[in-house]
Enzyme design. Structure first.
Site, PDB file in Angstrom:
ATOM      1  N   THR A  81       0.840  -1.198   0.000  1.00 17.04           N
ATOM      2  CA  THR A  81       0.000   0.000   0.000  1.00 17.04           C
ATOM      3  C   THR A  81       0.876   1.250   0.000  1.00 17.04           C
ATOM      4  O   THR A  81       0.602   2.223  -0.708  1.00 17.04           O
ATOM      5  CB  THR A  81      -0.892  -0.021   1.264  1.00 17.04           C
ATOM      6  OG1 THR A  81      -1.483  -1.315   1.365  1.00 17.04           O
ATOM      7  CG2 THR A  81      -1.949   1.051   1.222  1.00 17.04           C
ATOM      8  N   TRP A  82       1.907   1.199   0.786  1.00 15.89           N
ATOM      9  CA  TRP A  82       2.853   2.317   0.907  1.00 15.89           C
ATOM     10  C   TRP A  82       3.480   2.594  -0.463  1.00 15.89           C
ATOM     11  O   TRP A  82       3.508   3.741  -0.937  1.00 15.89           O
ATOM     12  CB  TRP A  82       3.905   1.924   1.939  1.00 15.89           C
ATOM     13  CG  TRP A  82       4.698   3.032   2.533  1.00 15.89           C
ATOM     14  CD1 TRP A  82       4.477   4.374   2.421  1.00 15.89           C
ATOM     15  CD2 TRP A  82       5.853   2.879   3.362  1.00 15.89           C
ATOM     16  NE1 TRP A  82       5.413   5.059   3.125  1.00 15.89           N
ATOM     17  CE2 TRP A  82       6.271   4.171   3.716  1.00 15.89           C
ATOM     18  CE3 TRP A  82       6.567   1.789   3.845  1.00 15.89           C
ATOM     19  CZ2 TRP A  82       7.388   4.390   4.527  1.00 15.89           C
ATOM     20  CZ3 TRP A  82       7.671   2.005   4.663  1.00 15.89           C
ATOM     21  CH2 TRP A  82       8.077   3.294   4.997  1.00 15.89           C
ATOM     22  N   HIS A 140      -0.256  -9.903  -5.563  1.00 14.06           N
ATOM     23  CA  HIS A 140       0.600 -10.673  -4.645  1.00 14.06           C
ATOM     24  C   HIS A 140       1.049 -11.984  -5.278  1.00 14.06           C
ATOM     25  O   HIS A 140       1.718 -12.792  -4.611  1.00 14.06           O
ATOM     26  CB  HIS A 140      -0.161 -11.006  -3.356  1.00 14.06           C
ATOM     27  CG  HIS A 140      -0.425  -9.840  -2.457  1.00 14.06           C
ATOM     28  ND1 HIS A 140       0.518  -8.896  -2.156  1.00 14.06           N
ATOM     29  CD2 HIS A 140      -1.542  -9.475  -1.773  1.00 14.06           C
ATOM     30  CE1 HIS A 140      -0.002  -8.006  -1.324  1.00 14.06           C
ATOM     31  NE2 HIS A 140      -1.246  -8.328  -1.084  1.00 14.06           N
ATOM     32  N   ARG A 162      10.073  -7.595   2.218  1.00 13.53           N
ATOM     33  CA  ARG A 162      10.126  -7.240   3.647  1.00 13.53           C
ATOM     34  C   ARG A 162      10.553  -8.476   4.417  1.00 13.53           C
ATOM     35  O   ARG A 162      10.170  -9.608   4.055  1.00 13.53           O
ATOM     36  CB  ARG A 162       8.744  -6.783   4.143  1.00 13.53           C
ATOM     37  CG  ARG A 162       8.740  -6.269   5.573  1.00 13.53           C
ATOM     38  CD  ARG A 162       7.336  -5.867   6.031  1.00 13.53           C
ATOM     39  NE  ARG A 162       7.371  -5.149   7.293  1.00 13.53           N
ATOM     40  CZ  ARG A 162       6.295  -4.758   7.962  1.00 13.53           C
ATOM     41  NH1 ARG A 162       5.087  -5.018   7.487  1.00 13.53           N
ATOM     42  NH2 ARG A 162       6.406  -4.109   9.109  1.00 13.53           N
ATOM     43  N   TYR A 223      10.924  -2.856   2.087  1.00 14.97           N
ATOM     44  CA  TYR A 223      10.253  -2.069   3.137  1.00 14.97           C
ATOM     45  C   TYR A 223      11.303  -1.416   4.021  1.00 14.97           C
ATOM     46  O   TYR A 223      11.172  -0.256   4.415  1.00 14.97           O
ATOM     47  CB  TYR A 223       9.360  -3.022   3.943  1.00 14.97           C
ATOM     48  CG  TYR A 223       8.571  -2.381   5.053  1.00 14.97           C
ATOM     49  CD1 TYR A 223       7.282  -1.904   4.823  1.00 14.97           C
ATOM     50  CD2 TYR A 223       9.094  -2.260   6.345  1.00 14.97           C
ATOM     51  CE1 TYR A 223       6.543  -1.320   5.847  1.00 14.97           C
ATOM     52  CE2 TYR A 223       8.367  -1.683   7.366  1.00 14.97           C
ATOM     53  CZ  TYR A 223       7.092  -1.214   7.116  1.00 14.97           C
ATOM     54  OH  TYR A 223       6.370  -0.635   8.140  1.00 14.97           O
ATOM     55  N   GLU A 260       2.475   8.385  10.154  1.00 14.47           N
ATOM     56  CA  GLU A 260       1.422   9.125  10.850  1.00 14.47           C
ATOM     57  C   GLU A 260       0.370   9.628   9.854  1.00 14.47           C
ATOM     58  O   GLU A 260      -0.830   9.499  10.090  1.00 14.47           O
ATOM     59  CB  GLU A 260       2.017  10.321  11.623  1.00 14.47           C
ATOM     60  CG  GLU A 260       2.907   9.933  12.795  1.00 14.47           C
ATOM     61  CD  GLU A 260       4.263   9.326  12.370  1.00 14.47           C
ATOM     62  OE1 GLU A 260       4.706   9.590  11.225  1.00 14.47           O
ATOM     63  OE2 GLU A 260       4.856   8.569  13.157  1.00 14.47           O
ATOM     64  N   SER A 261       0.811  10.194   8.726  1.00 15.06           N
ATOM     65  CA  SER A 261      -0.159  10.721   7.744  1.00 15.06           C
ATOM     66  C   SER A 261      -0.961   9.592   7.123  1.00 15.06           C
ATOM     67  O   SER A 261      -2.177   9.700   6.970  1.00 15.06           O
ATOM     68  CB  SER A 261       0.535  11.472   6.607  1.00 15.06           C
ATOM     69  OG  SER A 261       1.329  12.485   7.095  1.00 15.06           O
ATOM     70  N   MET A 262      -0.273   8.517   6.774  1.00 14.75           N
ATOM     71  CA  MET A 262      -1.002   7.436   6.102  1.00 14.75           C
ATOM     72  C   MET A 262      -1.971   6.747   7.052  1.00 14.75           C
ATOM     73  O   MET A 262      -3.035   6.299   6.654  1.00 14.75           O
ATOM     74  CB  MET A 262      -0.036   6.438   5.455  1.00 14.75           C
ATOM     75  CG  MET A 262       0.423   6.983   4.125  1.00 14.75           C
ATOM     76  SD  MET A 262       1.178   5.861   2.955  1.00 14.75           S
ATOM     77  CE  MET A 262       0.177   4.437   2.834  1.00 14.75           C
ATOM     78  N   ARG A 292      -0.909  -0.106  10.601  1.00 14.37           N
ATOM     79  CA  ARG A 292      -0.992  -0.595  11.975  1.00 14.37           C
ATOM     80  C   ARG A 292       0.134  -0.092  12.854  1.00 14.37           C
ATOM     81  O   ARG A 292      -0.047   0.703  13.755  1.00 14.37           O
ATOM     82  CB  ARG A 292      -0.991  -2.146  11.932  1.00 14.37           C
ATOM     83  CG  ARG A 292      -1.250  -2.848  13.243  1.00 14.37           C
ATOM     84  CD  ARG A 292      -1.051  -4.350  13.073  1.00 14.37           C
ATOM     85  NE  ARG A 292       0.338  -4.694  12.776  1.00 14.37           N
ATOM     86  CZ  ARG A 292       1.237  -5.072  13.670  1.00 14.37           C
ATOM     87  NH1 ARG A 292       0.911  -5.161  14.934  1.00 14.37           N
ATOM     88  NH2 ARG A 292       2.485  -5.360  13.311  1.00 14.37           N
TER      89      ARG A 292
HETATM   90  S1  PPS Z   1      -1.337  -5.765   2.018  1.00 14.17           S
HETATM   91  O1  PPS Z   1      -2.570  -6.189   2.741  1.00 14.17           O
HETATM   92  O2  PPS Z   1      -0.568  -6.932   1.625  1.00 14.17           O
HETATM   93  O3  PPS Z   1      -1.596  -4.893   0.902  1.00 14.17           O
HETATM   94  O4  PPS Z   1      -0.477  -4.987   3.130  1.00 14.17           O
HETATM   95  P1  PPS Z   1       0.778  -4.062   2.805  1.00 14.17           P
HETATM   96  O5  PPS Z   1       0.303  -2.748   2.379  1.00 14.17           O
HETATM   97  O6  PPS Z   1       1.705  -4.784   1.933  1.00 14.17           O
HETATM   98  O7  PPS Z   1       1.510  -3.942   4.205  1.00 14.17           O
HETATM   99  C1  PPS Z   1       0.917  -3.380   5.354  1.00 14.17           C
HETATM  100  C2  PPS Z   1       2.058  -3.036   6.292  1.00 14.17           C
HETATM  101  O8  PPS Z   1       2.695  -1.831   5.824  1.00 14.17           O
HETATM  102  C3  PPS Z   1       2.653  -0.882   6.877  1.00 14.17           C
HETATM  103  N1  PPS Z   1       2.580   0.491   6.346  1.00 14.17           N
HETATM  104  C4  PPS Z   1       3.491   1.426   6.613  1.00 14.17           C
HETATM  105  N2  PPS Z   1       4.646   1.382   7.320  1.00 14.17           N
HETATM  106  C5  PPS Z   1       5.360   2.518   7.419  1.00 14.17           C
HETATM  107  N3  PPS Z   1       4.975   3.700   6.868  1.00 14.17           N
HETATM  108  C6  PPS Z   1       3.832   3.797   6.156  1.00 14.17           C
HETATM  109  N4  PPS Z   1       3.473   4.959   5.617  1.00 14.17           N
HETATM  110  C7  PPS Z   1       3.037   2.615   5.991  1.00 14.17           C
HETATM  111  N5  PPS Z   1       1.868   2.337   5.363  1.00 14.17           N
HETATM  112  C8  PPS Z   1       1.606   1.044   5.594  1.00 14.17           C
HETATM  113  C9  PPS Z   1       1.397  -1.266   7.661  1.00 14.17           C
HETATM  114  O9  PPS Z   1       1.370  -0.655   8.907  1.00 14.17           O
HETATM  115  C10 PPS Z   1       1.566  -2.774   7.700  1.00 14.17           C
HETATM  116  O10 PPS Z   1       2.632  -3.191   8.548  1.00 14.17           O
HETATM  117  P2  PPS Z   1       2.484  -3.486  10.106  1.00 14.17           P
HETATM  118  O11 PPS Z   1       3.767  -4.152  10.509  1.00 14.17           O
HETATM  119  O12 PPS Z   1       1.290  -4.378  10.260  1.00 14.17           O
HETATM  120  O13 PPS Z   1       2.311  -2.157  10.763  1.00 14.17           O
END
Ligand code: PPS
Length: 335
Positions: A81-82, A140, A162, A223, A260-262, A292
């Site tokens: 997503t990021w 995926h 990751r 990641y 924080e923003s996301m 999360r």
């Molecule tokens: S999915 O369902 O496969 O599409 O999930 P995916 O987007 O690949 O991964 C979700 C994890 O990415 C973390 N995430 C972020 N981390 C840091 N910065 C930003 N901006 C960010 N956006 C999404 C998200 O919190 C999930 O990781 P965890 O370890 O659960 O926090």
């Protein structure tokens, strides 16, 4: 009748009873040699998927690819997503307004989503077909299950790795929150290691893209790199996609893409997917925030020493023959 491109061997229920919510799982094999090089003997390569994926796989494989598409391919929970939000902004001249107002799952469809949740009216393959170019598409699936035209038309593909220990922990929370998994974290991790969760086994998925990393249309990153220097990854993605981002835009993107923003941005928290999963399951699920925790090494305080040891042993066994370790993937830079 065209021949199906894949065949499925059912996984015995005892092997997945700790994991499955309902319905079966299968190992999916290619019917003929894939048109992308894969690690190991392609005849023995499989991907574990819930049986709900079976009607979707041939449609995905025969999906009409465009040369100017951009594909984000990852194992679940690796920063998809990021990277989608980052790449969408690079492709769309940093149009933050549209990014905030239209759900990311609409701007960048998850191609095989109807395999994850089959009884929803929204057809993500159709949605991807109808999107105007340049399209940004998420998947995926391992390289050999992706649309075969990817390997002939060669659109740009971004692969995000990751650390599997962190990805597995994140996937566990996702499976609980999104799908309603009631089992233990230990059982979940064992299922991940044994390759019984959707899109696994993990290491061949990574290694296929690792061996393609020098191809001009493949961008392999992690990641961990995004966490350590997001601005640098933004400039690398822009370079890879031959787009211009100014230093000021990079700063704005770093802010927009911060954890924080996301976390506070409803367009990036899979709210629509979550709602359709809840509706399809017809049940209440506990509160779940998609963005999360966002930490490198989150497994360290979420897994027991024993489970960590199991993961490390499993990684070692899988990477030894290739003389690779996890840092190689986490630190790799194409430029
Ligand atoms: S999915 O369902 O496969 O599409 O999930 P995916 O987007 O690949 O991964 C979700 C994890 O990415 C973390 N995430 C972020 N981390 C840091 N910065 C930003 N901006 C960010 N956006 C999404 C998200 O919190 C999930 O990781 P965890 O370890 O659960 O926090």
């Amino acid at each position: 009748m065209p021949q199906p491109s894949f065949f499925a061997k059912s996984v015995p229920f005892e092997q997945i009873d700790k994991l499955a919510i309902n319905g079966g799982y299968s190992s999916i094999y290619a019917t003929g040699e894939p048109n992308v090089p894969v690690v190991g003997n392609w005849k023995q390569r499989f991907c574990r998927l819930a049986d709900t994926f079976q009607p979707v796989l041939d449609r995905v494989y025969n999906f009409e690819v465009r040369e100017d598409d951009v594909w984000i391919v990852t194992l679940p929970k690796c920063g998809t997503t990021w990277m989608q939000e980052l790449t969408w902004l690079v492709l769309n001249q940093c149009d933050f307004e549209t990014a905030k107002s239209i759900d990311l799952t609409i701007r960048s469809p998850f191609l095989e989503f109807n395999g994850v949740v089959s009884n929803v009216p929204h057809d993500t393959i159709e949605a991807a077909n109808e999107l105007s170019s340049p399209r940004l598409i998420k998947s995926h699936l391992p390289a050999w299950l992706l649309p075969h035209q990817i390997w002939t038309k060669k659109p740009k593909v971004i692969y995000v790795y990751r650390n599997p220990k962190d990805a597995a922990v994140s996937y566990f929370h996702h499976w609980r929150g999104m799908v309603g998994y009631q089992g233990s974290k230990e059982d979940w991790c064992q299922s991940f290691i044994d390759g019984y969760v959707n899109f696994t086994p993990c290491w061949p998925h990574v290694l296929d893209f690792w061996q393609l990393r020098h191809e001009p249309h493949i961008f392999f990153t992690s990641y961990e790199r995004m966490k350590s220097n997001l601005g640098l990854v933004i400039t690398e993605v822009a370079k890879f996609l031959q787009r211009v981002v100014t230093p000021e835009q990079v700063l704005q993107m770093v802010e927009h893409l911060s954890f924080e923003s996301m976390r506070e941005n409803p367009a990036c928290n899979h709210v629509k997917e979550f709602e359709s999963m809840k509706a399809a399951a017809g049940r209440e699920v506990e509160e779940f925030r998609f963005v999360r925790r966002g930490v490198v090494g989150s497994h360290k305080d979420e897994l027991t020493a024993e489970v960590i040891r199991e993961f490390d042993l499993w990684s070692d066994v899988n990477l030894r023959d290739y003389k690779l370790n996890m840092d190689d993937f986490a630190n790799y830079s194409k430029y």
